[in-house]
Design a protein around this motif. Sequence first.
Motif, PDB file in Angstrom:
ATOM      1  N   GLY A  17       0.819  -1.268   0.133  1.00 46.99           N
ATOM      2  CA  GLY A  17       0.046  -0.006  -0.151  1.00 46.99           C
ATOM      3  C   GLY A  17       0.772   1.315  -0.035  1.00 46.99           C
ATOM      4  N   ARG A  18       2.058   1.201  -0.040  1.00 46.74           N
ATOM      5  CA  ARG A  18       2.933   2.313  -0.217  1.00 46.74           C
ATOM      6  C   ARG A  18       3.345   2.449  -1.657  1.00 46.74           C
ATOM      7  NH1 ARG A  18       6.649   1.743   5.136  1.00 46.74           N
ATOM      8  NH2 ARG A  18       5.206   1.378   6.729  1.00 46.74           N
ATOM      9  N   ALA A  65       2.257   6.456   2.388  1.00 42.51           N
ATOM     10  CA  ALA A  65       1.111   5.713   2.634  1.00 42.51           C
ATOM     11  C   ALA A  65       0.052   5.894   1.902  1.00 42.51           C
ATOM     12  CB  ALA A  65       0.402   5.471   4.154  1.00 42.51           C
ATOM     13  N   GLN A  66      -0.479   4.802   1.186  1.00 39.75           N
ATOM     14  CA  GLN A  66      -1.609   4.980   0.167  1.00 39.75           C
ATOM     15  C   GLN A  66      -3.044   4.712   0.695  1.00 39.75           C
ATOM     16  OE1 GLN A  66      -1.376   2.663  -3.242  1.00 39.75           O
ATOM     17  NE2 GLN A  66      -2.452   3.748  -4.477  1.00 39.75           N
ATOM     18  N   GLY A  67      -3.628   5.702   1.318  1.00 37.20           N
ATOM     19  CA  GLY A  67      -4.760   5.536   2.140  1.00 37.20           C
ATOM     20  C   GLY A  67      -6.129   4.619   1.494  1.00 37.20           C
ATOM     21  N   GLN A  70      -6.589  -1.403  -0.673  1.00 33.66           N
ATOM     22  CA  GLN A  70      -7.329  -2.317   0.044  1.00 33.66           C
ATOM     23  C   GLN A  70      -6.812  -3.831  -0.393  1.00 33.66           C
ATOM     24  OE1 GLN A  70      -9.550  -2.385   2.433  1.00 33.66           O
ATOM     25  NE2 GLN A  70      -9.515  -0.134   2.858  1.00 33.66           N
ATOM     26  N   PRO A  71      -6.117  -4.537   0.047  1.00 40.04           N
ATOM     27  CA  PRO A  71      -5.742  -5.810  -0.351  1.00 40.04           C
ATOM     28  C   PRO A  71      -6.906  -6.771  -0.676  1.00 40.04           C
ATOM     29  CG  PRO A  71      -5.406  -5.825   1.888  1.00 40.04           C
ATOM     30  CD  PRO A  71      -5.672  -4.363   1.717  1.00 40.04           C
ATOM     31  N   GLU A  76      -4.387 -11.548   0.817  1.00 38.99           N
ATOM     32  CA  GLU A  76      -4.178 -11.590   2.277  1.00 38.99           C
ATOM     33  C   GLU A  76      -4.016 -13.227   2.289  1.00 38.99           C
ATOM     34  OE1 GLU A  76      -4.979  -8.626   5.043  1.00 38.99           O
ATOM     35  OE2 GLU A  76      -3.495  -8.785   3.453  1.00 38.99           O
ATOM     36  N   GLU A  77      -4.738 -14.211   1.657  1.00 40.55           N
ATOM     37  CA  GLU A  77      -4.136 -15.442   1.867  1.00 40.55           C
ATOM     38  C   GLU A  77      -2.955 -15.752   1.638  1.00 40.55           C
ATOM     39  OE1 GLU A  77      -7.206 -17.298  -0.853  1.00 40.55           O
ATOM     40  OE2 GLU A  77      -8.619 -17.046   0.755  1.00 40.55           O
TER      41      GLU A  77
END
Length: 290
Positions: A17-18, A65-67, A70-71, A76-77
């Motif tokens: 997310g960066r 940071a990229q607000g 969203q993964p 996430e897995e």
Amino acid sequence: MRLSGRRMSNNIDDRRGRVSGGKVAGIGGIAGLIIVAVFTWISGGNPLDVISQSGYSVNNIINPAQGNYQPTQKEEELAKFASQILAGTEDVWTREFEKMGMTYTPPKMVLFTGSVQSGCGGATSSTGPFYCSADQTVYIDLSFFEQMEKQMGAGGDFAYAYVIAHEVGHHVQNLLGTLGQAHDLMSRVSKAEANQLSVRLELQADFYAGIWAYHDNELLGSLEPGDIEEGINAASKIGDDYLQRQAQGYDVPDSFTHGRSDQRVKWLKRGATTGDIRQGDTFSPAYSAL
């Protein structure tokens, strides 16, 4: 692979997310970038060497940071998977180093998206996964696993684990002094000789990935039918000869830096079938015998 209930590593630095500055310049579009990634993800050297050749320039890497990041659930897995595999390498190599009367210090793993700043310099996702000896850290953008599956035909959980275990293999080389010695020698010999030393390093890292698979299965019963075949398929798709023929229709053996497909398969299988670290000497045999 059987991973249910396994612990996760505490050595994860999640930087997803960066973003950073920089650009990718043309080497044949997406196809070219994939070739660059495949050539470099198993490299233990400075990724900037390959980045500069590919036309990439790192400009003012600031990683804000990229607000709105969203993964996905799949990502996430994969993040959990990577953490579990790293934990497995920690357990295996701790035991193996104890057998040698040594203490194993595990590497960190940085998860990133897009680009990252490492102790070896700036890199992007197109560099592929890499190990930086300067900060003893493995760097990986999890999207590389999707590239392996969709664009290389090398998918599967064990194939992905092989990628991670190979990079950790470079860390093992670093702790044992092999990596530093080889890089020092590479800086003092001809290009052709340096390439051969690089091949020896990479094949040994493949062997160490196999060592991890053998002992991880011994400890936790992690391997399922077809897992080793997934690793062998991945190894066959990342040989210098295979990649060069895919990219340009012919191969140039003097330019090989990672080994032929059959060599990569051979050394991965040797580690995975013997579990004996003493059989991983890729530096003493004649180059033609690797």
